[in-house]
Motif scaffolding. Structure first.
Motif, PDB file in Angstrom:
ATOM      1  N   PHE A  69      -9.712  14.823   2.444  1.00  0.00           N
ATOM      2  CA  PHE A  69      -9.493  14.272   1.099  1.00  0.00           C
ATOM      3  C   PHE A  69      -8.254  14.939   0.495  1.00  0.00           C
ATOM      4  CE2 PHE A  69     -14.008  14.493   2.052  1.00  0.00           C
ATOM      5  CZ  PHE A  69     -14.412  13.180   1.881  1.00  0.00           C
ATOM      6  N   GLU A  70      -7.253  14.153   0.164  1.00  0.00           N
ATOM      7  CA  GLU A  70      -5.984  14.726  -0.275  1.00  0.00           C
ATOM      8  C   GLU A  70      -5.795  14.615  -1.780  1.00  0.00           C
ATOM      9  OE1 GLU A  70      -3.000  14.044   3.370  1.00  0.00           O
ATOM     10  OE2 GLU A  70      -3.773  12.193   2.497  1.00  0.00           O
ATOM     11  N   GLY A  71      -4.735  15.291  -2.269  1.00  0.00           N
ATOM     12  CA  GLY A  71      -4.382  15.258  -3.675  1.00  0.00           C
ATOM     13  C   GLY A  71      -3.034  14.602  -3.902  1.00  0.00           C
ATOM     14  N   LEU A  72      -2.688  14.415  -5.173  1.00  0.00           N
ATOM     15  CA  LEU A  72      -1.366  13.891  -5.512  1.00  0.00           C
ATOM     16  C   LEU A  72      -0.274  14.828  -5.043  1.00  0.00           C
ATOM     17  CD1 LEU A  72      -2.146  12.730  -9.170  1.00  0.00           C
ATOM     18  CD2 LEU A  72      -2.082  11.314  -7.102  1.00  0.00           C
ATOM     19  N   VAL A 112      -0.695   3.421   1.100  1.00  0.00           N
ATOM     20  CA  VAL A 112      -1.722   4.347   1.579  1.00  0.00           C
ATOM     21  C   VAL A 112      -3.088   3.694   1.411  1.00  0.00           C
ATOM     22  CG1 VAL A 112      -2.817   6.596   1.238  1.00  0.00           C
ATOM     23  CG2 VAL A 112      -0.333   6.363   1.016  1.00  0.00           C
ATOM     24  N   THR A 113      -3.924   3.841   2.429  1.00  0.00           N
ATOM     25  CA  THR A 113      -5.297   3.356   2.338  1.00  0.00           C
ATOM     26  C   THR A 113      -6.264   4.492   2.642  1.00  0.00           C
ATOM     27  OG1 THR A 113      -5.335   2.674   4.660  1.00  0.00           O
ATOM     28  CG2 THR A 113      -4.681   1.008   3.034  1.00  0.00           C
ATOM     29  N   PHE A 114      -7.470   4.354   2.113  1.00  0.00           N
ATOM     30  CA  PHE A 114      -8.543   5.272   2.467  1.00  0.00           C
ATOM     31  C   PHE A 114      -9.012   4.985   3.894  1.00  0.00           C
ATOM     32  CE2 PHE A 114      -8.823   5.222  -2.201  1.00  0.00           C
ATOM     33  CZ  PHE A 114      -8.886   6.591  -2.472  1.00  0.00           C
ATOM     34  N   HIS A 115      -9.811   5.877   4.445  1.00  0.00           N
ATOM     35  CA  HIS A 115     -10.306   5.704   5.807  1.00  0.00           C
ATOM     36  C   HIS A 115     -11.098   4.406   5.964  1.00  0.00           C
ATOM     37  CE1 HIS A 115     -10.237  10.376   5.911  1.00  0.00           C
ATOM     38  NE2 HIS A 115      -9.071   9.883   6.254  1.00  0.00           N
ATOM     39  N   ASP A 116     -11.663   3.896   4.882  1.00  0.00           N
ATOM     40  CA  ASP A 116     -12.439   2.658   4.955  1.00  0.00           C
ATOM     41  C   ASP A 116     -11.575   1.412   4.790  1.00  0.00           C
ATOM     42  OD1 ASP A 116     -11.819   2.672   2.251  1.00  0.00           O
ATOM     43  OD2 ASP A 116     -13.851   3.148   1.580  1.00  0.00           O
ATOM     44  N   GLY A 117     -10.262   1.589   4.692  1.00  0.00           N
ATOM     45  CA  GLY A 117      -9.346   0.454   4.603  1.00  0.00           C
ATOM     46  C   GLY A 117      -9.044  -0.006   3.197  1.00  0.00           C
ATOM     47  N   THR A 118      -9.709   0.538   2.190  1.00  0.00           N
ATOM     48  CA  THR A 118      -9.449   0.132   0.805  1.00  0.00           C
ATOM     49  C   THR A 118      -8.199   0.840   0.294  1.00  0.00           C
ATOM     50  OG1 THR A 118     -10.931   1.851  -0.040  1.00  0.00           O
ATOM     51  CG2 THR A 118     -11.885  -0.326   0.373  1.00  0.00           C
ATOM     52  N   PRO A 119      -7.489   0.257  -0.683  1.00  0.00           N
ATOM     53  CA  PRO A 119      -6.200   0.821  -1.091  1.00  0.00           C
ATOM     54  C   PRO A 119      -6.344   2.055  -1.975  1.00  0.00           C
ATOM     55  CG  PRO A 119      -6.713  -1.129  -2.382  1.00  0.00           C
ATOM     56  CD  PRO A 119      -7.777  -1.044  -1.330  1.00  0.00           C
ATOM     57  N   PHE A 120      -5.414   2.972  -1.759  1.00  0.00           N
ATOM     58  CA  PHE A 120      -5.231   4.071  -2.707  1.00  0.00           C
ATOM     59  C   PHE A 120      -4.177   3.623  -3.699  1.00  0.00           C
ATOM     60  CE2 PHE A 120      -2.671   7.570  -4.253  1.00  0.00           C
ATOM     61  CZ  PHE A 120      -3.650   8.353  -4.857  1.00  0.00           C
ATOM     62  N   ASP A 121      -4.542   3.549  -4.985  1.00  0.00           N
ATOM     63  CA  ASP A 121      -3.623   3.082  -6.018  1.00  0.00           C
ATOM     64  C   ASP A 121      -3.994   3.736  -7.343  1.00  0.00           C
ATOM     65  OD1 ASP A 121      -5.962   1.748  -6.746  1.00  0.00           O
ATOM     66  OD2 ASP A 121      -5.264  -0.210  -6.039  1.00  0.00           O
ATOM     67  N   THR A 210      -8.220  10.091   2.459  1.00  0.00           N
ATOM     68  CA  THR A 210      -6.944   9.562   2.958  1.00  0.00           C
ATOM     69  C   THR A 210      -6.307  10.489   3.990  1.00  0.00           C
ATOM     70  OG1 THR A 210      -5.697  10.659   1.191  1.00  0.00           O
ATOM     71  CG2 THR A 210      -6.443   8.400   0.766  1.00  0.00           C
ATOM     72  N   GLY A 211      -6.969  11.599   4.349  1.00  0.00           N
ATOM     73  CA  GLY A 211      -6.343  12.660   5.122  1.00  0.00           C
ATOM     74  C   GLY A 211      -6.217  12.372   6.604  1.00  0.00           C
ATOM     75  N   PRO A 212      -5.667  13.339   7.355  1.00  0.00           N
ATOM     76  CA  PRO A 212      -5.429  13.166   8.788  1.00  0.00           C
ATOM     77  C   PRO A 212      -6.702  13.148   9.631  1.00  0.00           C
ATOM     78  CG  PRO A 212      -4.841  15.384   8.102  1.00  0.00           C
ATOM     79  CD  PRO A 212      -5.115  14.609   6.851  1.00  0.00           C
ATOM     80  N   PHE A 213      -7.831  13.604   9.064  1.00  0.00           N
ATOM     81  CA  PHE A 213      -9.123  13.528   9.738  1.00  0.00           C
ATOM     82  C   PHE A 213     -10.094  12.763   8.860  1.00  0.00           C
ATOM     83  CE2 PHE A 213      -7.181  17.319  11.547  1.00  0.00           C
ATOM     84  CZ  PHE A 213      -7.471  17.218  12.891  1.00  0.00           C
ATOM     85  N   ARG A 238       0.425  13.293  12.131  1.00  0.00           N
ATOM     86  CA  ARG A 238      -0.908  12.935  12.594  1.00  0.00           C
ATOM     87  C   ARG A 238      -1.456  14.041  13.492  1.00  0.00           C
ATOM     88  NH1 ARG A 238       0.522   6.544  13.429  1.00  0.00           N
ATOM     89  NH2 ARG A 238       0.273   5.993  11.217  1.00  0.00           N
ATOM     90  N   ALA A 239      -2.761  14.182  13.462  1.00  0.00           N
ATOM     91  CA  ALA A 239      -3.398  15.287  14.172  1.00  0.00           C
ATOM     92  C   ALA A 239      -3.268  15.140  15.685  1.00  0.00           C
ATOM     93  CB  ALA A 239      -4.869  15.356  13.784  1.00  0.00           C
ATOM     94  N   LYS A 240      -3.196  16.279  16.369  1.00  0.00           N
ATOM     95  CA  LYS A 240      -3.154  16.305  17.831  1.00  0.00           C
ATOM     96  C   LYS A 240      -4.559  16.350  18.423  1.00  0.00           C
ATOM     97  CE  LYS A 240       1.387  18.555  17.976  1.00  0.00           C
ATOM     98  NZ  LYS A 240       1.637  18.438  16.535  1.00  0.00           N
ATOM     99  N   LEU A 241      -5.482  16.982  17.719  1.00  0.00           N
ATOM    100  CA  LEU A 241      -6.855  17.072  18.196  1.00  0.00           C
ATOM    101  C   LEU A 241      -7.569  15.732  18.054  1.00  0.00           C
ATOM    102  CD1 LEU A 241      -7.728  20.404  16.393  1.00  0.00           C
ATOM    103  CD2 LEU A 241      -7.668  20.130  18.885  1.00  0.00           C
ATOM    104  N   ASP A 242      -8.525  15.475  18.950  1.00  0.00           N
ATOM    105  CA  ASP A 242      -9.369  14.294  18.796  1.00  0.00           C
ATOM    106  C   ASP A 242     -10.452  14.533  17.750  1.00  0.00           C
ATOM    107  OD1 ASP A 242      -8.217  12.573  20.843  1.00  0.00           O
ATOM    108  OD2 ASP A 242      -9.039  14.007  22.290  1.00  0.00           O
ATOM    109  N   ARG A 243     -11.064  15.728  17.800  1.00  0.00           N
ATOM    110  CA  ARG A 243     -12.180  16.010  16.909  1.00  0.00           C
ATOM    111  C   ARG A 243     -12.159  17.472  16.466  1.00  0.00           C
ATOM    112  NH1 ARG A 243     -16.863  12.513  16.844  1.00  0.00           N
ATOM    113  NH2 ARG A 243     -16.462  10.625  18.062  1.00  0.00           N
TER     114      ARG A 243
END
Length: 544
Positions: A69-72, A112-121, A210-213, A238-243
């Motif tokens: 979860f990211e910030g401004l 930018v979109t959230f992980h669920d595909g909805t827009p960040f606005d 919205t973060g890399p994981f 983007r992250a190098k790790l899978d998990r």
């Protein structure tokens, strides 16, 4: 002084069984297979809350905050040669309004979109700010609001200017406000709706950031599973790790055992006496000086508190043997004689330069009415483990014996879990949650003026802010006001030095050590950068 034996302090009964169960779970876990899975043992007694504003202090923000979860505004964690600075995050740029210094304009990053595909606005920003700062909002989240209000005590109002622009207004001008905004994280409003508008159920979805994981599974008291988000907006990072698997293991020796057994790849705060053998076995030990301090917070505001007298607070700072404690910790800390390190250019020139000086300490205590026949007594609330707490049980027992030997100060402890201690710090001085404590042992960042303001400004008394001590110093407040209005770097530095001198000469804390952020890792781990920050960048890390 003679270092004490390892502690026999009472501890809450839940922590040890939880850790034992977790070690058993790890022992039976299947191999990770082809995926690269980083397994991290945290110091927390439970997994941080997963709704988008994690609890468990900055360890929660480190592992279940910024990666998901990211910030401004975000921290720049790319370098090791300087204190971490800020960089644009979900806002691609921001500035103070030329018409009103209290107002900051944030221009949101498009696409930018959230992980669920909805827009960040802008609507998502306002929705989240209502979640933290609008008690009558239908999606107000009290635990997250308590954390956010304490970290951003200056926020006054906010409004949407257009779909991609938001204005936030503070109660007073604050040049350091972006250093507060960095702690406001954003969750998809759709997560709340999918959970039936129930925050207690949001974490189990799991929640979308919205973060890399992204979070894929939450098992309370056991683990949180993160997965790389391949649609992350910052393609170059983007992250190098899978998990990543985050696990709470509050006991330091249990964390070491899990690392030795190959059940985890990374442990926070290894027990200092175990570090030499870990090095010998080929594990990587990382340490580094960074802006963090391990103190006792003095409860100055409580009725009849002996700590209302500045002579008592100064005396205690002369009564402790910091060098011996650093030796006891196997060099994983450095002495603290102020909120900032003595080597910091903004430390200033305070009248008091604390060191072990029992005669001076006893003389100050005697002036305040605490002589041989009437020793000073303190009750300190401490934790079993936790974010930045290093080794709180043996360290506090060391201080207990130290203060008795040097200045005849009697110290007793109330031992609680980390989150209970954090909640106590947001209480008023005589609140039942404090159980009569005259001091709290809570580690703290010392990274910027925004932190200084929320910990020490008289406008930030708890429960509104994080000035638990109810400490008020007019010269400090004046310097902070100058700093907040200034734009010239020289004027900001001069005001910071003046403010810090007051923190030393009129101490709200017992300054003990600055920790060196020790952690131990598998030699297979690659790409880790240990920045001068409490936080880390997991996107850089890889495993074969």
């Amino acid at each position: 002084m003679t270092p004490p034996r390892l502690p026999s302090l009472p501890v809450p009964t839940r922590a040890a069984p939880a850790a034992a169960a977790l070690i058993g779970l790890l022992a039976g876990a299947a191999p990770a297979g082809a995926e690269s899975v980083l397994r991290i043992a945290m110091t927390a007694a439970d997994v941080p809350t997963a709704t988008g504003m994690p609890n468990n202090g900055f360890e929660g923000m480190r592992f279940l905050g910024y990666p998901v979860f990211e910030g401004l505004v975000l921290w720049d964690l790319s370098r090791t040669d300087r204190l971490a600075t800020l960089r644009p995050g979900l806002a691609e740029r921001y500035e103070q309004s030329p018409e009103d210094k209290r107002t900051w304009i944030f221009h949101l990053r498009r696409g930018v979109t959230f992980h669920d595909g909805t827009p960040f606005d802008a609507d998502a920003v306002i929705w989240n700010l209502d979640r933290y700062f609008k008690p009558d909002s239908p999606h107000y989240e009290p635990p997250a609001a308590g954390i956010s209000r304490a970290r951003v005590p200056l926020l006054d109002s906010y409004r949407k200017l257009d779909a991609d622009t938001v204005a936030i207004t503070t109660t007073t001008p604050a040049s350091y406000f972006p250093y507060m905004v960095v702690y406001l994280l954003f969750t998809s409003p759709a997560s709340f709706e999918r959970a039936g508008r129930d925050w207690a159920k949001v974490a189990a979805l799991p929640a979308a950031g919205t973060g890399p994981f992204r979070i894929v599974k939450v098992t309370p008291r056991e683990a949180v599973e993160l997965q790389r988000h391949d649609g992350y907006w910052d393609a170059e990072n983007r992250a190098k790790l899978d998990r990543v698997r985050l696990m709470p293991i509050p006991e330091a020796n249990a964390r070491i055992a899990a690392l030795r057994a190959g059940q985890v790849d990374w442990i926070e705060a290894p027990a200092p006496d175990g570090i030499p053998s870990l090095k010998q076995a080929g594990f990587t030990i990382t340490t580094g000086s960074y802006p963090h301090v391990w103190p006792w917070f003095f409860n100055i505001g409580a009725a009849n508190s002996p700590l209302k007298d500045v002579r008592v607070r100064q005396a205690l700072n002369y009564c402790i043997d910091r060098e011996a404690l650093v030796g006891f910790l196997n060099g994983t800390a450095e002495p603290s004689v102020g909120w900032l390190k003595a080597s910091d250019p903004n430390f200033g020139a305070p009248a008091h330069r604390y060191r072990l000086d029992p005669e001076k300490g006893k003389a100050l205590l005697a002036e305040a009415g605490y002589a041989a026949g009437k020793p000073l007594s303190l009750k300190v609330m401490i934790s079993t483990s936790g974010s930045g707490q290093m080794q709180p049980l043996p360290m506090n027992e060391f201080l207990q014996e130290n203060l008795k030997q040097t200045c005849n100060v009697d110290v007793t402890f109330q031992v609680v879990e980390w989150q209970v201690l954090l909640n106590a710090a947001r209480a008023t001085p005589d609140a039942p949650a404090l159980q009569g404590a005259t001091a709290l042992n809570i580690s703290s960042p010392s990274s910027d003026a925004g932190i200084m303001a929320r910990y020490f400004s008289s406008a930030s008394f708890s429960p509104k802010g994080f000035n638990f001590e109810q400490w008020k110093d007019e010269a400090f407040d004046a310097a902070l006001a100058t700093l907040a209005e200034a734009t010239d770097p020289a004027a900001i530095a001069a005001a910071t030095r003046t403010a810090h001198e007051r923190l030393v000469d009129n101490p709200p804390w017992l300054y003990i050590v600055h920790d060196l952020n020790a952690r131990a890792m598998s030699p297979k781990l690659r790409g880790f950068v240990s920045p001068q920050s409490w936080f880390v960048d997991l996107t850089r890390v890889s495993l074969p």
